[in-house]
Design an enzyme around this catalytic site. Structure first.
Site, short mmCIF file in Angstrom:
data_model
loop_
_atom_site.label_atom_id
_atom_site.label_comp_id
_atom_site.label_asym_id
_atom_site.label_seq_id
_atom_site.Cartn_x
_atom_site.Cartn_y
_atom_site.Cartn_z
N ASP A 8 0.85 -1.19 0.00
CA ASP A 8 0.00 0.00 0.00
C ASP A 8 0.89 1.24 0.00
OD1 ASP A 8 -3.21 0.56 1.01
OD2 ASP A 8 -1.78 2.22 1.07
N ILE A 9 0.53 2.20 -0.83
CA ILE A 9 1.35 3.41 -0.99
C ILE A 9 1.31 4.29 0.27
CG2 ILE A 9 -0.38 5.00 -1.98
CD1 ILE A 9 1.71 5.64 -4.16
N ASN A 45 -12.83 -3.47 2.13
CA ASN A 45 -13.81 -2.41 2.31
C ASN A 45 -14.77 -2.43 1.13
OD1 ASN A 45 -12.50 -1.46 4.63
ND2 ASN A 45 -11.06 -0.27 3.40
N HIS A 81 -10.17 -5.42 -3.45
CA HIS A 81 -8.82 -5.59 -2.92
C HIS A 81 -8.93 -5.93 -1.45
CE1 HIS A 81 -9.91 -1.31 -2.67
NE2 HIS A 81 -9.22 -1.28 -1.54
N HIS A 137 -6.82 -5.84 2.16
CA HIS A 137 -5.69 -5.26 2.88
C HIS A 137 -5.17 -6.33 3.84
CE1 HIS A 137 -6.88 -0.89 2.13
NE2 HIS A 137 -8.00 -1.51 1.83
P1 AMP Z 1 -9.77 1.30 0.12
O1 AMP Z 1 -10.03 2.52 0.95
O2 AMP Z 1 -10.14 0.02 0.79
O3 AMP Z 1 -10.35 1.42 -1.28
O4 AMP Z 1 -8.20 1.21 -0.02
C1 AMP Z 1 -7.49 1.80 -1.07
C2 AMP Z 1 -6.04 1.70 -0.69
O5 AMP Z 1 -5.27 1.85 -1.86
C3 AMP Z 1 -5.58 2.80 0.28
O6 AMP Z 1 -5.05 2.19 1.45
C4 AMP Z 1 -4.51 3.55 -0.51
O7 AMP Z 1 -3.44 3.97 0.28
C5 AMP Z 1 -4.08 2.51 -1.54
N1 AMP Z 1 -3.54 3.03 -2.78
C6 AMP Z 1 -4.06 4.01 -3.55
N2 AMP Z 1 -3.30 4.21 -4.64
C7 AMP Z 1 -2.27 3.31 -4.56
C8 AMP Z 1 -1.14 3.01 -5.37
N3 AMP Z 1 -0.88 3.67 -6.51
N4 AMP Z 1 -0.30 2.03 -4.97
C9 AMP Z 1 -0.54 1.36 -3.82
N5 AMP Z 1 -1.58 1.60 -3.01
C10 AMP Z 1 -2.43 2.56 -3.36
#
Ligand code: AMP
Length: 125
Positions: A30-31, A87, A100, A102
């Site tokens: 995760d970024i 989520n 996705h 986590h």
């Molecule tokens: P959600 O809120 O469950 O949709 O989680 C989305 C997740 O994606 C968040 O924790 C972000 O930090 C992560 N995210 C968004 N863009 C990227 C990216 N380019 N690379 C890795 N993680 C990302």
């Protein structure tokens, strides 16, 4: 149609720190991590959210769980423990419209659900 960021990561067209990839799943850091270990696992078939899963996706879904277990082993958190979360939708806090999971760990994670301060008094449905 424009692909979203997870589709681009899946296709190798956007940068990501890939942890694991095979024919069915892709996993990457995760970024913006919420824990020392915070890895996202996606199916390589585009599924928008939990609301869209079907029996046709059973191999993808099973392999996501097995991949989570493998990554937990690789990152040495099998014994200490970890959490696997998806989520769904607005109330679930889903930001990216691509299913996705986590995988978070590497520290004590505390309670599972954190509600905003003004929502502490909940009525159980
Ligand atoms: P959600 O809120 O469950 O949709 O989680 C989305 C997740 O994606 C968040 O924790 C972000 O930090 C992560 N995210 C968004 N863009 C990227 C990216 N380019 N690379 C890795 N993680 C990302």
């Amino acid at each position: 149609m424009e692909r979203n960021i997870f589709e681009k990561i899946r296709d190798g067209d956007a940068e990501a720190s890939i942890v694991y990839k095979d024919e069915y799943v892709t996993a990457f850091h995760d970024i913006n991590p919420d824990a020392p270990i915070h890895i996202l696992i996606i199916p390589n078939r585009k599924i928008t959210s939990m609301n869209e899963i079907s029996e046709e996706d059973n191999v993808y879904l099973a392999l996501i769980l097995l991949t989570a277990k493998k990554i937990a082993q690789d990152f040495n958190i099998t014994e200490s423990g970890y959490r696997l979360i998806t989520n769904c939708g607005k109330d679930g806090g889903q930001e990216i419209d691509y299913l996705h999971f986590h995988l978070v760990g590497g520290t004590h994670l505390g309670k599972m659900i954190s509600l905003p301060k003004n929502k502490k008094n909940i009525n159980i449905m």
